[in-house]
Design a protein around this motif. Structure first.
Motif, PDB file in Angstrom:
ATOM      1  N   ILE A 100       0.815  -1.211   0.032  1.00  0.00           N
ATOM      2  CA  ILE A 100      -0.091  -0.182   0.121  1.00  0.00           C
ATOM      3  C   ILE A 100       0.915   1.160  -0.047  1.00  0.00           C
ATOM      4  N   VAL A 101       1.947   1.404   1.067  1.00  0.00           N
ATOM      5  CA  VAL A 101       2.961   2.404   0.946  1.00  0.00           C
ATOM      6  C   VAL A 101       3.545   2.685  -0.397  1.00  0.00           C
ATOM      7  N   LEU A 102       4.070   1.531  -1.037  1.00  0.00           N
ATOM      8  CA  LEU A 102       4.501   1.686  -2.375  1.00  0.00           C
ATOM      9  C   LEU A 102       3.726   2.284  -3.538  1.00  0.00           C
ATOM     10  N   ALA A 103       2.211   1.510  -3.610  1.00  0.00           N
ATOM     11  CA  ALA A 103       1.330   2.086  -4.416  1.00  0.00           C
ATOM     12  C   ALA A 103       1.132   3.513  -4.286  1.00  0.00           C
ATOM     13  N   ARG A 118       1.732   6.474  -6.935  1.00  0.00           N
ATOM     14  CA  ARG A 118       0.750   7.428  -7.350  1.00  0.00           C
ATOM     15  C   ARG A 118       1.185   8.714  -7.289  1.00  0.00           C
ATOM     16  N   TRP A 119       1.885   9.035  -6.067  1.00  0.00           N
ATOM     17  CA  TRP A 119       2.208  10.432  -5.368  1.00  0.00           C
ATOM     18  C   TRP A 119       3.172  10.924  -6.754  1.00  0.00           C
ATOM     19  N   ALA A 120       4.393   9.931  -7.089  1.00  0.00           N
ATOM     20  CA  ALA A 120       5.312  10.280  -8.046  1.00  0.00           C
ATOM     21  C   ALA A 120       4.706  10.594  -9.426  1.00  0.00           C
ATOM     22  N   MET A 121       3.772   9.597  -9.984  1.00  0.00           N
ATOM     23  CA  MET A 121       3.712   9.929 -11.131  1.00  0.00           C
ATOM     24  C   MET A 121       2.160  10.806 -11.375  1.00  0.00           C
ATOM     25  N   ALA A 164       0.665  16.648  -1.168  1.00  0.00           N
ATOM     26  CA  ALA A 164      -0.202  15.504  -1.495  1.00  0.00           C
ATOM     27  C   ALA A 164      -0.147  14.158  -0.640  1.00  0.00           C
ATOM     28  N   LEU A 165       1.149  14.074   0.054  1.00  0.00           N
ATOM     29  CA  LEU A 165       1.580  12.901   0.995  1.00  0.00           C
ATOM     30  C   LEU A 165       0.918  13.196   2.390  1.00  0.00           C
ATOM     31  N   VAL A 166       0.938  14.293   2.676  1.00  0.00           N
ATOM     32  CA  VAL A 166       0.482  14.505   4.097  1.00  0.00           C
ATOM     33  C   VAL A 166      -0.577  13.976   4.671  1.00  0.00           C
TER      34      VAL A 166
END
Length: 168
Positions: A17-20, A24-27, A35-37
């Motif tokens: 889940i963290v990797l997904a 998503r955050w990077a792409m 957006a990660l907060v």
């Protein structure tokens, strides 16, 4: 609670889940830190909820137990039936000790999380749910529990002491 163990499949699902979310955050979210907060805060809350309430007979304890059980089943299925691996028990954590003020802070954070899920922006609800679930799934593994339990427990107890001093 009758079952408070995490299997390798559950931890793998938590990290998946963290990797997904990071992908998503990077792409899709163009590396915007804001957006990660919501996800990171929900992840920390999930870890705290699992370490603080998992073995207690409470609504929060039952909710974390159900999430842990479901994640373990899904992770086990993915590892054993999905890729032909094994899913041994990797539980290393015990419940963290909270002061009465620390329990107040966990209650306030739980109310805040429920309110955000109910009335928060629609684009953050999925991040919050995925963050809490991944936090619960990785919280009991040895490395995460060892790293997170002391600062989370101490921080919550410190905030609870300030709350108790202010209102007690």
């Amino acid at each position: 609670m009758p079952y408070m163990h995490i299997h390798l499949g559950g931890v793998a699902l938590g990290f998946a889940i963290v990797l997904a979310v990071l992908l998503r955050w990077a792409m899709k979210e163009k590396h915007r830190l804001a957006a990660l907060v919501p996800f990171v805060l929900a992840l920390l809350y999930g870890i705290l909820a699992a370490l603080a309430a998992l073995s207690s007979w409470s609504l929060l304890g039952a909710t974390t137990w159900v999430a842990l059980w479901a994640g373990n089943v899904a992770g086990y299925a993915a590892l054993v039936w999905g890729v032909g691996g094994e899913s041994p028990d990797v539980t290393r954590a015990q419940q963290i000790v909270l002061t009465p003020g620390g329990h107040v802070i966990v209650l306030l954070l739980t109310v805040l999380m429920v309110a955000l899920l109910r009335w928060g922006p629609a684009q953050h609800k999925g991040k919050l749910l995925w963050g809490v679930l991944s936090g619960i799934l990785i919280a009991l593994s040895g490395t995460i529990a060892g790293i997170a339990a002391v600062p989370l427990g101490s921080g919550v107890n410190l905030a609870g002491a300030a709350f108790t001093e202010m209102f007690g």
